[in-house]
Enzyme design. Sequence first.
Site, PDB file in Angstrom:
ATOM      1  N   HIS A   1      99.107  65.201  30.683  1.00  0.00           N
ATOM      2  CA  HIS A   1     100.023  64.114  31.046  1.00  0.00           C
ATOM      3  C   HIS A   1     100.879  64.496  32.267  1.00  0.00           C
ATOM      4  CE1 HIS A   1     102.949  60.800  30.090  1.00  0.00           C
ATOM      5  NE2 HIS A   1     103.736  61.612  30.760  1.00  0.00           N
ATOM      6  N   GLU A   2     101.541  65.631  32.163  1.00  0.00           N
ATOM      7  CA  GLU A   2     102.433  66.036  33.262  1.00  0.00           C
ATOM      8  C   GLU A   2     101.636  66.302  34.531  1.00  0.00           C
ATOM      9  OE1 GLU A   2     105.410  65.447  32.902  1.00  0.00           O
ATOM     10  OE2 GLU A   2     105.485  65.314  30.715  1.00  0.00           O
TER      11      GLU A   2
ATOM     12  N   HIS B   1      99.616  62.242  40.865  1.00  0.00           N
ATOM     13  CA  HIS B   1     100.141  61.016  41.465  1.00  0.00           C
ATOM     14  C   HIS B   1     100.917  61.372  42.740  1.00  0.00           C
ATOM     15  CE1 HIS B   1     102.460  56.976  40.529  1.00  0.00           C
ATOM     16  NE2 HIS B   1     101.664  56.871  41.564  1.00  0.00           N
TER      17      HIS B   1
HETATM   18 ZN   LIG Z   1     105.483  61.094  31.790  1.00  0.00          ZN
END
Ligand SMILES: [Zn+2]
Length: 719
Positions: A507-508, A514
């Site tokens: 997730h991180e 991104h």
């Molecule tokens: Zn997050």
Amino acid sequence: MRVLITRSLMLLVATAMIASNLSVNNSAMSNETTNNPAENPLLARWEGPFGGVPPFDRVQVPLFKPALEAAMAEQLAEIDRIAKNPAAPDFENTIAALERAGSTLDRVRTLYGVWAATMANPEFQAVQREMAPRLAAFSDQITQNEALFKRIDTIYNSPAKSQLKPEQQRVTWLYYTNFVRAGARLKPEAKARLSQINQQLAGLFTKFSQNVLAEETDQFIVLKSEDELAGLPQSVRDAAAAAAETKKQPGTWVIMNTRSSIDPFLTYSDRRDLREKAWRMFVNRGDNGGEHDNNAIITEILQLRAERAKLLGYQTHAHWRLENSMAQTPERAMELMEAVWKPAVARVHEEVADMQALADKEGGRIKIEPWDYRYYMEKVRKAKYDLDQNEIKPYLQLEKLREGIFWVAGELFNFNFTPVTNVPVAHTDIRVWEVTDKTTKRHIGLWYFDPYARAGKRSGAWMNAYRAQERINGEITTIVSNNSNFVKGKPGEPVLISWDDATTMFHEFGHALHGLNSNVTYPSVSGTSVPRDYVEFPSQLLEHWLSTPQVLQRFALHYQTGKPIPQELVDKIMRSATFNQGFATVEYLSAALVDMKLHLAGDKKIDPDAFERETLAELGMPKEIVMRHRTPQFLHVFGSDGYSAGYYSYLWSDVITADAFGAFTEGKGPYDRAVAERLRKFVFSVGNTVDPADAYRSFRGRDPKIDALMKKRGFAAKS
Ligand SMILES: [Zn+2]
């Protein structure tokens, strides 16, 4: 899992962060000697390789205040020059000039943010208490500059705007709307009151965060005998023994008042009395009366937020907050939450029935209470799926999984990672990698990895952008970090993590990707600077790659035998994927609903305890579950404005995430290059240069649908 975005457009809010105890040298310095770059290294341009890197090796706490003061003064001078420019306002001399302004403060705030989140000590906390209101006042000084707003207004409303490039038009709109939303159009008295409110709020956020931290630090449970350790696996005992050392309780085991310490204890401890004690300690953080009680602070924050919303012309704080989000209105966010709430509660009743049946079979004559949920949930998991979490852990080595996320980034985005040793770090545990393009060898950015817990570091896991990609004055590349709180193993021993922690790691890393994929011109629309209910989409999407066979066979290797995780075990994990989704959804959603309702209540004076109790009763909250974050400890909402009326964002983003992953499964699978390229082009690289709803439509060919989320959580109609 929050993203910390250090360059926030207009620096509207000084993020109050959480800190803890750590003693460092206290070297006194006076302002006169530390407010110029030659003497205060925090103000200097970043030097070294890769277009410069943060000077973590030169930070000393007494340098922060003079550096922030000097950098604020510098930015105000820059703003003044822009506002008083005799030339007619145009994009270049106003908007682009604003984008160029404040670079010194950006750099100082990056270091300040890293210290607040990972290196805080009482000395630093004192600086924070002093500077939080001042940083808030500083933001208002910019957004309330009338001459400046007049220029922005002129450009925004000029026919020449349509001649600008799309990204420039978007940045212009952002400045205009952010200034208006921050009160640029108000009368002088209203502006003054607004600024007062913002400063008061900044102080209250800091106090709220420090109160939660104090109760997490000061309260703990000491276990003294084998009897009190009953049921705890070796990994939990080891962590408790390590915690006992830091708490100066030699020869005992300590359960700390943090989620990473409490959750495993509630899952495994056979001692029901101690489970209840631990549970009560944790859910009452900030709610114990006395000097660290947060209830009065919450009432005050809510009143001030309601007053601010009214001043700005909005019905409530929630309406103000959501205006530029993807959801746009609180009503739409509520609609989504309500659609998921009922099926989730129904699932909880099924889960509790399963647990009660198991407890009855054991003959303990108990009724499932909140402190029993995790304990019996684990037993049901074993009974139903023959799956023991402790069976999975030996295959999940932290460093192997790090190689796994690198490999996934290589497959999806053609990234390559090479360790770098010639850049300074804030702590010796932190390591750095250079990111390049596999084919062209082009430099893309730097990724800092700070995996281990330590005193002065806040709990949880997060991504922090140290520098955003932009090319307003030539190419500036991304610097990002991932942070977590794993317990450091003994030298030479691999750190083993849980399936949940591995998911969080992906997730991180999704947030990091991104930032690293960003391909924009202007810094304020770069990387993760997107609406809050969209920012969790790229990160939640990445979680899906952990369970791909390609990752598991290569990287989920047993720490002793080196053999990959057996397919049979993976099948069990997959079969149990929707297990306990009732609990997870209700725990989260109850907090999201209370957050939204608190901020829809307007200026009604609120008693947080009563409001929470009554709202949950109205919702039909299952009594076996407590909110993931009870109001007096809800840092997302009261530690800053960040996720206020915004905790729904995780669910909103997850609708998009579940729907987006469908693009891969409907194609050639998770490693479909064509879909990955569309993902890069329309989602990961565009930052906030396009409206997220449009960006998503370009990627998927349509708007997101809720069906995939309901299926992912196991709430879809059974066929
Ligand atoms: Zn997050």
